[in-house]
Design an enzyme around this catalytic site. Sequence first.
Site, mmCIF file in Angstrom:
data_model
loop_
_atom_site.group_PDB
_atom_site.id
_atom_site.type_symbol
_atom_site.label_atom_id
_atom_site.label_comp_id
_atom_site.label_asym_id
_atom_site.label_seq_id
_atom_site.Cartn_x
_atom_site.Cartn_y
_atom_site.Cartn_z
ATOM 1 C CG HIS A 56 -0.110 0.120 2.515
ATOM 2 N ND1 HIS A 56 0.420 -0.993 3.153
ATOM 3 C CD2 HIS A 56 0.294 1.182 3.252
ATOM 4 C CE1 HIS A 56 1.078 -0.600 4.232
ATOM 5 N NE2 HIS A 56 1.031 0.719 4.315
ATOM 6 C CG HIS A 138 7.327 5.369 0.696
ATOM 7 N ND1 HIS A 138 6.892 6.438 1.465
ATOM 8 C CD2 HIS A 138 7.417 4.321 1.554
ATOM 9 C CE1 HIS A 138 6.744 6.049 2.720
ATOM 10 N NE2 HIS A 138 7.055 4.756 2.801
HETATM 11 P P1 ATP Z 1 5.048 -3.333 11.346
HETATM 12 O O1 ATP Z 1 4.929 -2.143 12.252
HETATM 13 O O2 ATP Z 1 4.589 -4.623 11.935
HETATM 14 O O3 ATP Z 1 6.370 -3.458 10.705
HETATM 15 P P2 ATP Z 1 3.604 -1.701 9.467
HETATM 16 O O4 ATP Z 1 4.624 -0.646 9.768
HETATM 17 O O5 ATP Z 1 3.288 -1.965 8.051
HETATM 18 O O6 ATP Z 1 3.999 -3.078 10.134
HETATM 19 P P3 ATP Z 1 1.936 -0.076 11.040
HETATM 20 O O7 ATP Z 1 3.069 0.193 11.971
HETATM 21 O O8 ATP Z 1 0.584 -0.239 11.610
HETATM 22 O O9 ATP Z 1 2.234 -1.356 10.191
HETATM 23 O O10 ATP Z 1 1.924 1.090 9.989
HETATM 24 C C1 ATP Z 1 0.890 1.248 9.028
HETATM 25 C C2 ATP Z 1 1.406 2.154 7.919
HETATM 26 O O11 ATP Z 1 1.722 3.443 8.465
HETATM 27 C C3 ATP Z 1 2.699 1.658 7.274
HETATM 28 O O12 ATP Z 1 2.691 2.066 5.915
HETATM 29 C C4 ATP Z 1 3.781 2.383 8.020
HETATM 30 O O13 ATP Z 1 4.927 2.566 7.240
HETATM 31 C C5 ATP Z 1 3.100 3.708 8.309
HETATM 32 N N1 ATP Z 1 3.588 4.269 9.560
HETATM 33 C C6 ATP Z 1 3.724 3.618 10.734
HETATM 34 N N2 ATP Z 1 4.165 4.429 11.707
HETATM 35 C C7 ATP Z 1 4.310 5.644 11.135
HETATM 36 C C8 ATP Z 1 4.733 6.923 11.606
HETATM 37 N N3 ATP Z 1 5.090 7.126 12.866
HETATM 38 N N4 ATP Z 1 4.747 7.934 10.725
HETATM 39 C C9 ATP Z 1 4.376 7.744 9.456
HETATM 40 N N5 ATP Z 1 3.969 6.587 8.939
HETATM 41 C C10 ATP Z 1 3.946 5.542 9.757
#
Ligand code: ATP
Length: 196
Positions: A56, A138
């Site tokens: 995504h 991205h």
């Molecule tokens: P995991 O944390 O298990 O590696 P993930 O990062 O895909 O998985 P989430 O942490 O729930 O899952 O994040 C959901 C989306 O939001 C992802 O695209 C992630 O890169 C983005 N994201 C997460 N934390 C942040 C943040 N602090 N700022 C911006 N984007 C974020």
Amino acid sequence: MTQLQGSAPERDSGSEPQRVFFALWPDELVAAALHACARRIHAQTGGRLMRRDSLHLTLAFLGDQPPERVEALRELAATLRGEAFELRLVRAGAWQRGRIVWGGPEATPPPLAALADGLAAALRGEGFAVEARPFAAHVTLVRNGHQPPPREIDLPVSWQVGDFALMRSHLGAEGARYECIGRWPLSGADQDCSGR
Ligand code: ATP
Ligand code: MG
């Protein structure tokens, strides 16, 4: 027993906070093309290949929100207006020493910048804390790569973006699982942009 199963509490209801974010979510065909691209890059970088059903583009990350704030997010999203656009993923790169290996466009299409900026402004207006960093379009393809990816994607992926989604994230040991909890069209999109 069926009766016992039927009386199990529903996981997704109640007053628990929900980890949520707005995203562009690809249909099956685009997800397959993105995943093929991710696999080729992964062969070069190593690390953790993202699952096909988790690919995504994040528009805005909100983190844990109580249910009433999730409802406010839905209301806010319904007021947003944006145009459909084509996103061509042609570039690859890595951030944070390979922790994030991504695919992205040569330049952010103006309707995507307008959508992300409009969303961030609306979120701030409703008191949600959003990232101060400028939006960087991205798609994360691989996590924790050991080698740098190529600079260019050998078979560019063309993604006709016709809507945006509010997603809920369920974190787990083998990576997050995502659930779509709202979806809104962009104008000029094909009627059939459901895909998933
Ligand atoms: P995991 O944390 O298990 O590696 P993930 O990062 O895909 O998985 P989430 O942490 O729930 O899952 O994040 C959901 C989306 O939001 C992802 O695209 C992630 O890169 C983005 N994201 C997460 N934390 C942040 C943040 N602090 N700022 C911006 N984007 C974020
Ligand atoms: Mg994360």
